[in-house]
Design a protein around this motif. Structure first.
Motif, PDB file in Angstrom:
ATOM      1  N   ALA A 110      48.905  59.082  70.294  1.00  0.00           N
ATOM      2  CA  ALA A 110      48.184  58.516  69.151  1.00  0.00           C
ATOM      3  C   ALA A 110      48.513  59.324  67.903  1.00  0.00           C
ATOM      4  O   ALA A 110      48.995  60.453  67.977  1.00  0.00           O
ATOM      5  N   PHE A 111      48.243  58.716  66.749  1.00  0.00           N
ATOM      6  CA  PHE A 111      48.454  59.360  65.454  1.00  0.00           C
ATOM      7  C   PHE A 111      47.226  59.101  64.592  1.00  0.00           C
ATOM      8  O   PHE A 111      46.794  57.953  64.471  1.00  0.00           O
ATOM      9  N   LEU A 112      46.670  60.158  64.030  1.00  0.00           N
ATOM     10  CA  LEU A 112      45.537  60.043  63.115  1.00  0.00           C
ATOM     11  C   LEU A 112      45.994  60.473  61.730  1.00  0.00           C
ATOM     12  O   LEU A 112      46.495  61.584  61.549  1.00  0.00           O
ATOM     13  N   LEU A 121      38.396  59.463  65.483  1.00  0.00           N
ATOM     14  CA  LEU A 121      38.793  60.487  66.439  1.00  0.00           C
ATOM     15  C   LEU A 121      38.214  60.185  67.818  1.00  0.00           C
ATOM     16  O   LEU A 121      38.924  60.249  68.827  1.00  0.00           O
ATOM     17  N   GLU A 122      36.953  59.821  67.854  1.00  0.00           N
ATOM     18  CA  GLU A 122      36.306  59.500  69.127  1.00  0.00           C
ATOM     19  C   GLU A 122      36.996  58.322  69.811  1.00  0.00           C
ATOM     20  O   GLU A 122      37.249  58.352  71.024  1.00  0.00           O
ATOM     21  N   GLN A 123      37.359  57.305  69.042  1.00  0.00           N
ATOM     22  CA  GLN A 123      38.042  56.130  69.598  1.00  0.00           C
ATOM     23  C   GLN A 123      39.413  56.503  70.152  1.00  0.00           C
ATOM     24  O   GLN A 123      39.784  56.095  71.250  1.00  0.00           O
ATOM     25  N   VAL A 124      40.162  57.279  69.394  1.00  0.00           N
ATOM     26  CA  VAL A 124      41.507  57.674  69.822  1.00  0.00           C
ATOM     27  C   VAL A 124      41.439  58.491  71.110  1.00  0.00           C
ATOM     28  O   VAL A 124      42.191  58.239  72.058  1.00  0.00           O
ATOM     29  N   LEU A 125      40.548  59.477  71.155  1.00  0.00           N
ATOM     30  CA  LEU A 125      40.437  60.293  72.370  1.00  0.00           C
ATOM     31  C   LEU A 125      39.999  59.440  73.558  1.00  0.00           C
ATOM     32  O   LEU A 125      40.544  59.574  74.659  1.00  0.00           O
ATOM     33  N   GLY A 126      39.035  58.566  73.341  1.00  0.00           N
ATOM     34  CA  GLY A 126      38.599  57.675  74.421  1.00  0.00           C
ATOM     35  C   GLY A 126      39.728  56.799  74.922  1.00  0.00           C
ATOM     36  O   GLY A 126      39.905  56.619  76.140  1.00  0.00           O
ATOM     37  N   ASP A 127      40.520  56.258  73.986  1.00  0.00           N
ATOM     38  CA  ASP A 127      41.659  55.418  74.362  1.00  0.00           C
ATOM     39  C   ASP A 127      42.718  56.208  75.143  1.00  0.00           C
ATOM     40  O   ASP A 127      43.285  55.704  76.116  1.00  0.00           O
ATOM     41  N   VAL A 128      42.976  57.433  74.707  1.00  0.00           N
ATOM     42  CA  VAL A 128      43.981  58.269  75.386  1.00  0.00           C
ATOM     43  C   VAL A 128      43.538  58.542  76.819  1.00  0.00           C
ATOM     44  O   VAL A 128      44.319  58.390  77.765  1.00  0.00           O
TER      45      VAL A 128
END
Length: 133
Positions: A110-112, A121-128
């Motif tokens: 992912a890229f933020l 950030l919470e969404q990206v970590l959850g998705d990862v």
């Protein structure tokens, strides 16, 4: 029913104010956090066994700034993946993603783009983590 183990995010950010904010956001999202100011410090943490048999075993995802003072985030990711093949990598940067990705960085999960919201950030970590299960 046993509690789900807490996942650990290694935050690598050379700006101390941003690093502190990221630590708080990661904890607020329900994850444990380790942090490093430099790429070299992060690599040492990943290479240290910390009492486990596998180096860096306690780290579940690498969240790294691209513009670190000592090492480009892409180079950090490349070296981290040598130590921990398959380690998820999330890049964060204030510069445009396309320009940053042209530097030969290994593909990330992912890229933020900074600034980002806590929810992002919470969404990206959850998705990862969901993608790895």
């Amino acid at each position: 029913m046993p509690a789900e183990p807490v996942r650990t995010v290694l935050v690598v950010e050379d700006d101390p104010h941003v690093r502190l904010l990221l630590e708080r956001l990661v904890r607020g999202a329900g994850y444990a956090v380790l942090s490093a100011e430099t790429g070299a410090e992060a690599l040492a943490m990943l290479g240290a066994s910390g009492g486990t048999e596998t180096p860096g075993e306690g780290v579940d995802v690498l969240l790294t700034d691209i513009g670190l003072g000592d090492l480009h985030g892409g180079e950090l990711a490349r070296r981290a993946l040598e130590l921990r093949p398959g380690l998820p990598v999330v890049y964060a940067s204030g510069e445009g993603g396309v320009r940053a990705m042209r530097r030969g960085m290994p593909a990330g999960d992912a890229f933020l783009l900074k600034p980002f919201r806590a929810e992002d950030l919470e969404q990206v970590l959850g998705d990862v983590f969901a993608a790895r299960e």
